[in-house]
Design a protein around this motif. Structure first.
Motif, mmCIF file in Angstrom:
data_model
loop_
_atom_site.group_PDB
_atom_site.id
_atom_site.type_symbol
_atom_site.label_atom_id
_atom_site.label_comp_id
_atom_site.label_asym_id
_atom_site.label_seq_id
_atom_site.Cartn_x
_atom_site.Cartn_y
_atom_site.Cartn_z
ATOM 1 N N ASN A 173 0.866 -1.183 0.000
ATOM 2 C CA ASN A 173 0.000 0.000 0.000
ATOM 3 C C ASN A 173 0.896 1.224 0.000
ATOM 4 O OD1 ASN A 173 -1.932 1.949 0.250
ATOM 5 N ND2 ASN A 173 -2.613 1.348 2.305
ATOM 6 N N VAL A 174 1.219 1.696 -1.203
ATOM 7 C CA VAL A 174 2.159 2.806 -1.308
ATOM 8 C C VAL A 174 1.489 4.145 -1.004
ATOM 9 C CG1 VAL A 174 3.599 1.588 -3.002
ATOM 10 C CG2 VAL A 174 1.849 3.199 -3.792
ATOM 11 N N ALA A 175 0.155 4.150 -0.892
ATOM 12 C CA ALA A 175 -0.560 5.408 -0.679
ATOM 13 C C ALA A 175 -0.625 5.807 0.791
ATOM 14 C CB ALA A 175 -1.985 5.288 -1.238
ATOM 15 N N THR A 176 -0.565 4.829 1.681
ATOM 16 C CA THR A 176 -0.855 5.086 3.091
ATOM 17 C C THR A 176 0.092 6.120 3.711
ATOM 18 O OG1 THR A 176 -1.084 4.089 5.282
ATOM 19 C CG2 THR A 176 0.576 3.129 3.850
ATOM 20 N N LEU A 177 -0.436 6.851 4.687
ATOM 21 C CA LEU A 177 0.389 7.824 5.416
ATOM 22 C C LEU A 177 1.224 7.134 6.490
ATOM 23 C CD1 LEU A 177 -1.807 9.550 3.980
ATOM 24 C CD2 LEU A 177 -1.722 11.086 5.941
#
Ligand SMILES: [Zn+2]
Length: 263
Positions: free
Chosen positions: A62-66
């Motif tokens: 999950n490259v989007a997660t903060l």
């Protein structure tokens, strides 16, 4: 039009043959794990194969997660998979669009996608096309609904980014399949691969349970229409092993008027 299936990774070419498939997708490592893919002993055979190969990245990515502790290893794992997939001559690496956590700003998630491609470019670039796939669930997804997809593409547009359209995910995610290809292409400009799956669940359910093409809650003719409009290779990710997937492939060939491939 090349039609194939998601198969077990131990011997993808035999699995493809058992389904009369012209394409095979598989994992290079445990899809629920963080281990980098190991070099494959059959790399030469895979590279030389007539069958088109696609690699599906692990679901944990999950490259989007903060969340740094997920995002940073996700980038590395994605890049490692791209390198390993290129080594076996794969045509593309499929990765889910990912999401941010509840309460987090989705705009940061899109920018994290941009940074993923920037990170890869700094490391020599992805050595094969990376195809972002639409997903079925969640309220904070980057590629569930097309309004989010448009924002994602605004963020990554400066890079060469491919797209994989999953018909089950679109339906369960709440996007009508009718004319979907036109609406997606207006955003991405391309569809590189279709995941042709029926859905066990209702439209907009947000659930991700694939079904064979003749079963499920989607009119199979709509799936055929999507494939025809996309004019892209097809992978079925349906249940039933060689029998179930073989029947799905035969169904699509029949409806698309594509004959069986020469043996
Ligand atoms: Zn899929």
């Amino acid at each position: 039009m090349r039609i194939g299936a998601h198969v077990d990774s131990a011997d993808p070419l035999s699995e493809a043959a058992a389904r009369t498939a012209e394409a095979a997708q598989f994992f290079l490592s445990d899809p629920q794990g963080w281990k980098a893919p190991k070099p494959r002993e059959d790399a030469d055979r895979l590279r030389a194969a007539e069958v088109d190969l696609y690699v599906h990245a692990p679901y944990v990515i999950n490259v989007a997660t903060l969340n740094n502790r997920i995002r940073i290893p996700s980038r590395k794992l994605l890049l490692g998979h791209a390198t390993a997939a290129a080594e076996i001559g794969a045509k593309g690496l499929i990765v889910h669009g990912g999401h941010v956590n509840a309460g987090d700003d989705l705009a940061v998630g899109f920018d994290n996608w941009r940074k993923t491609f920037a990170y890869a470019a700094d490391s020599g670039g992805f050595t094969l096309p990376v195809l972002i796939e639409n997903t079925a669930g969640g309220d904070n997804a980057c590629a569930r609904r097309l309004d989010a997809l448009a924002r994602l593409w605004d963020a990554v547009g400066e890079y060469e980014v491919g797209f994989c359209l999953d018909t089950c995910h679109a339906h369960a995610g709440g996007e009508e399949l009718l004319d979907l290809v036109d609406r997606v292409k207006a955003i991405t400009g391309r569809i590189d691969l279709v995941h042709a799956n029926n859905s066990k669940d209702a439209f907009g359910s947000g659930r991700d349970r694939h079904d064979n093409l003749a079963g499920g809650s989607i009119d199979p003719d709509l799936v055929v229409d999507v494939i025809r409009a996309a004019n892209a290779p097809v992978i079925v990710e349906t249940p039933g092993g060689p029998d179930g997937q073989g029947a799905d492939i035969a169904f699509l060939r029949d409806r698309l008027g594509a004959g069986s491939p020469a043996a």
